[in-house]
Design a protein around this motif. Structure first.
Motif, PDB file in Angstrom:
ATOM      1  N   PRO A  35     -20.964  48.283  68.089  1.00 47.45           N
ATOM      2  CA  PRO A  35     -19.900  47.511  68.739  1.00 47.45           C
ATOM      3  C   PRO A  35     -18.596  47.497  67.954  1.00 47.45           C
ATOM      4  CG  PRO A  35     -21.537  46.043  67.763  1.00 47.45           C
ATOM      5  CD  PRO A  35     -22.092  47.424  67.663  1.00 47.45           C
ATOM      6  N   HIS A  36     -18.665  47.799  66.654  1.00 43.41           N
ATOM      7  CA  HIS A  36     -17.446  47.829  65.850  1.00 43.41           C
ATOM      8  C   HIS A  36     -16.668  49.136  66.018  1.00 43.41           C
ATOM      9  CE1 HIS A  36     -18.109  44.072  63.739  1.00 43.41           C
ATOM     10  NE2 HIS A  36     -19.361  44.430  63.517  1.00 43.41           N
ATOM     11  N   VAL A  37     -17.304  50.160  66.550  1.00 44.87           N
ATOM     12  CA  VAL A  37     -16.627  51.445  66.775  1.00 44.87           C
ATOM     13  C   VAL A  37     -15.904  51.387  68.118  1.00 44.87           C
ATOM     14  CG1 VAL A  37     -16.939  53.915  67.194  1.00 44.87           C
ATOM     15  CG2 VAL A  37     -18.201  52.788  65.349  1.00 44.87           C
ATOM     16  N   LYS A  38     -14.582  51.509  68.065  1.00 41.63           N
ATOM     17  CA  LYS A  38     -13.776  51.424  69.279  1.00 41.63           C
ATOM     18  C   LYS A  38     -13.229  52.779  69.715  1.00 41.63           C
ATOM     19  CE  LYS A  38     -14.410  47.030  69.412  1.00 41.63           C
ATOM     20  NZ  LYS A  38     -15.350  46.466  70.418  1.00 41.63           N
ATOM     21  N   ALA A  39     -13.318  53.787  68.839  1.00 41.45           N
ATOM     22  CA  ALA A  39     -12.857  55.131  69.169  1.00 41.45           C
ATOM     23  C   ALA A  39     -13.570  56.106  68.243  1.00 41.45           C
ATOM     24  CB  ALA A  39     -11.342  55.250  69.022  1.00 41.45           C
ATOM     25  N   ILE A  40     -13.601  57.365  68.644  1.00 38.59           N
ATOM     26  CA  ILE A  40     -14.325  58.393  67.892  1.00 38.59           C
ATOM     27  C   ILE A  40     -13.407  59.594  67.681  1.00 38.59           C
ATOM     28  CG2 ILE A  40     -16.296  59.981  67.900  1.00 38.59           C
ATOM     29  CD1 ILE A  40     -17.703  57.950  69.767  1.00 38.59           C
ATOM     30  N   VAL A  41     -13.398  60.120  66.453  1.00 38.32           N
ATOM     31  CA  VAL A  41     -12.697  61.371  66.152  1.00 38.32           C
ATOM     32  C   VAL A  41     -13.741  62.420  65.772  1.00 38.32           C
ATOM     33  CG1 VAL A  41     -11.114  62.553  64.580  1.00 38.32           C
ATOM     34  CG2 VAL A  41     -10.561  60.266  65.418  1.00 38.32           C
ATOM     35  N   LEU A  42     -13.720  63.546  66.485  1.00 37.84           N
ATOM     36  CA  LEU A  42     -14.583  64.679  66.147  1.00 37.84           C
ATOM     37  C   LEU A  42     -13.746  65.698  65.390  1.00 37.84           C
ATOM     38  CD1 LEU A  42     -16.704  65.487  69.339  1.00 37.84           C
ATOM     39  CD2 LEU A  42     -17.450  64.354  67.252  1.00 37.84           C
ATOM     40  N   ARG A  43     -14.079  65.903  64.126  1.00 35.81           N
ATOM     41  CA  ARG A  43     -13.385  66.886  63.295  1.00 35.81           C
ATOM     42  C   ARG A  43     -14.194  68.186  63.320  1.00 35.81           C
ATOM     43  NH1 ARG A  43      -8.502  68.423  61.035  1.00 35.81           N
ATOM     44  NH2 ARG A  43      -8.893  69.634  59.134  1.00 35.81           N
ATOM     45  N   VAL A  44     -13.620  69.243  63.894  1.00 34.86           N
ATOM     46  CA  VAL A  44     -14.358  70.482  64.127  1.00 34.86           C
ATOM     47  C   VAL A  44     -13.850  71.581  63.201  1.00 34.86           C
ATOM     48  CG1 VAL A  44     -15.068  72.186  65.831  1.00 34.86           C
ATOM     49  CG2 VAL A  44     -14.683  69.816  66.541  1.00 34.86           C
TER      50      VAL A  44
END
Length: 570
Positions: free
Chosen positions: A323-332
């Protein structure tokens, strides 16, 4: 007792004055790139062990970003080279240094030689981000530009009796050309020339802007290079010819003999310099950062070598459930690999979006084919200008080794019962006509799905996407012009975009997923939905050596969405 109290009081006063004096002394951060930079994937279970002298990129970026806003930090001095670094790493560091300098901090780069009668283009490209550049009088400047070379082993394959049965979609998907051609095809040459021209423009433009020159002037210097130190000084590419002691003496003259030197990595980790906004164990709503580093494969990955579909989807599910994660960054940082594995990751990205968590793709040096597939449905894609991306295409096939084996006295025979195609993937038999039809049907299905989903994810007309696809590689800058990515920037840009889209403050924490540590070994996950399921991959094996060898040669042991790219600029 009074004597003890008096001594304690005096000691406290001395420590207080020492702290005040230390706080007043300016801090100069040091960046030692002698051995290059080590990229530590987020799912490494031992990220802090001193396995090499290479500093870790995450620590460098954290230290430079923290130092940018720390009034105690007055400047940065960096030793450049001779260690090799990928263009994506150089771009990240270069942007970080430029932001650091834009905050009013003094930045100095020095080098014994940026290419000792050798390639030094990337080394100088990084150095040009600093406000002052020193080169040792005996050093060289190998700013010779960008080149790409492709090996062609068709004749060698013929000589040893190896035949490659393969197909691709389409003419720009050149992974198999190494083994099926004797030289460049028209499409292959066109694609590589486009990439080299784009990268040369990126590097020349960046140097020109930093050094107050025109792009044409920089390109003219490239035509004359490699340069002697005196020629580099005359061309305005360096500011002074100095030895190390002279560089540091000048720094102390500017900031005082009492200035304190601290490695950027030490500064990033030290409690002494930790700011209130970056205290440990700070908990709150933030951004999950998931690294995809290596060839994409089914199952569990191996840190720094392969991206496992199970590893990555577990990490995505854990981030979605937090619940604390509001967005995700995928580093490829991946040339691609398995179609099914890429699709599994793509699905979890789509699910994260449906759960209301923005997903931002951040592309490193290479995020091509399957590496593009996994982020093409993200809310936004941020690419470095020099990222090698897209390669929307597919290839598949096998080497046929029967003639080679016969030459060394090995005969292979076999029997099969049931399916007509039970020996389709045997390395000792060529494809039959029926099997070629099955291969082509499979290639068409994968390619059509790739193109259609890329068009959907990028909100682009399918016909336009088909024009841009065909297996062609684009740089990040060219991909931005064609709508394949949203903006040109670095990881800092992607994190900022994720915070903004999630409505988070600019200093919201970034947490790497999967989370690893000793505690993760003490309790196994209860189910595949348990957030600890993502940590099991941290101790995965290094993978099948033969699989790694064949994938590096461009053979599809790791999957059809792979782009083996041989581009090296130093």
């Amino acid at each position: 007792m009074p004597d003890l109290q008096a001594a304690t009081s005096r000691l406290g006063g001395q420590l207080s004055r020492l702290g005040q004096r230390s706080a007043a002394e300016p801090v100069i951060l040091e960046l030692d790139l002698t051995e290059g930079v080590r990229m530590v994937p987020a799912n490494s279970p031992v990220p802090t062990l001193p396995l090499s002298q290479k500093p870790k990129l995450p620590d460098l970026l954290l230290g430079l970003e923290r130092g940018r806003t720390d009034d105690r930090v007055a400047g940065l001095i960096a030793k450049i080279g001779p260690g090799r670094m990928k263009l994506g790493v150089v771009e990240e560091l270069r942007h970080a240094v430029l932001r650091f300098g834009a905050a009013g901090k003094h930045t100095v780069a020095w080098s014994e030689s940026m290419g000792e009668f050798d390639q030094g283009t990337l080394l100088y490209y990084l150095a040009s981000a600093f406000s002052e550049i020193h080169l040792q009088p005996s050093g060289d400047l190998g700013l010779i530009g960008v080149t790409m070379q492709a090996p062609f082993a068709r004749e060698a394959m013929d000589r040893i009796g190896v035949r490659i049965d393969a197909g691709s979609r389409h003419e720009y998907k050149t992974a198999a050309n190494t083994f099926t051609e004797n030289g460049y095809t028209k499409a292959h040459r066109e694609s590589d020339e486009q990439v080299v021209d784009s990268l040369t423009g990126l590097i020349a433009g960046g140097i020109a802007e930093s050094r107050g020159l025109t792009t044409d002037q920089v390109r003219q210097v490239m035509d004359r290079a490699p340069l002697l130190a005196s020629e580099a000084l005359e061309a305005g590419l360096v500011d002074r010819l100095s030895y190390r002691d002279e560089v540091y003496d000048a720094l102390r003259t500017k900031f005082g003999d009492d200035c304190r030197l601290r490695y950027v990595t030490h500064y990033a980790r030290s409690r002494e310099f930790r700011l209130p906004s970056s205290l440990p164990f700070r908990r709150g709503d933030g951004v999950a950062l998931i690294h995809l580093h290596g060839t994409i494969r089914l199952g569990r990955g191996s840190p720094g070598r392969t991206v496992g579909s199970a590893t990555t989807t577990d990490a995505l599910r854990a981030a979605i459930a937090d619940p604390h994660v509001k967005a995700i960054v995928l580093r490829v940082e991946s040339p691609g690999g398995s179609y099914a594995a890429s699709d599994a990751i793509w699905r979890e990205v789509a699910r994260a979006k449906r759960c209301g968590k923005p997903v931002i793709g951040s592309l490193g040096s290479v995020a091509a084919s399957g590496g593009y597939f996994v982020v093409m449905g993200a809310d936004a894609i941020v690419a470095q200008a020099g990222s090698l991306t897209a390669s929307i295409g597919v290839f598949g096939g096998k080497p046929v080794l029967s003639e080679l084996l016969e030459r060394v006295g090995v005969r292979v025979d076999g029997v099969s019962v049931g399916g007509r195609h039970s020996r389709m993937f045997s390395k000792t038999l060529p494809f039959s006509e029926d099997e070629v039809e099955r291969l082509n049907a499979w290639l068409d299905r994968v390619y059509t799905d790739f193109v259609d989903r890329a068009a959907q994810g990028r909100q682009m007309d399918p016909e336009r996407m088909r024009e841009l696809a065909r297996g062609r590689v684009w740089t990040g800058a060219d991909a931005r012009e064609r709508g394949l990515v949203d903006t040109v920037g670095d990881l800092h840009t992607a994190v900022g975009m994720a915070r903004s889209r999630a409505g988070l403050p600019g200093d919201a924490p970034v947490v790497r997923y999967p989370k690893n540590g000793l505690s993760t070994l003490l309790r196994p996950p209860r189910s595949s939905d348990d957030r600890l399921a993502a940590t099991r991959s941290a101790w995965a094996g290094v993978g099948d050596p033969l699989s790694r060898i064949t994938s590096s040669l461009g053979l599809p042991s790791s999957g059809p969405l792979i782009h083996p790219f041989s581009l090296e600029i130093r």
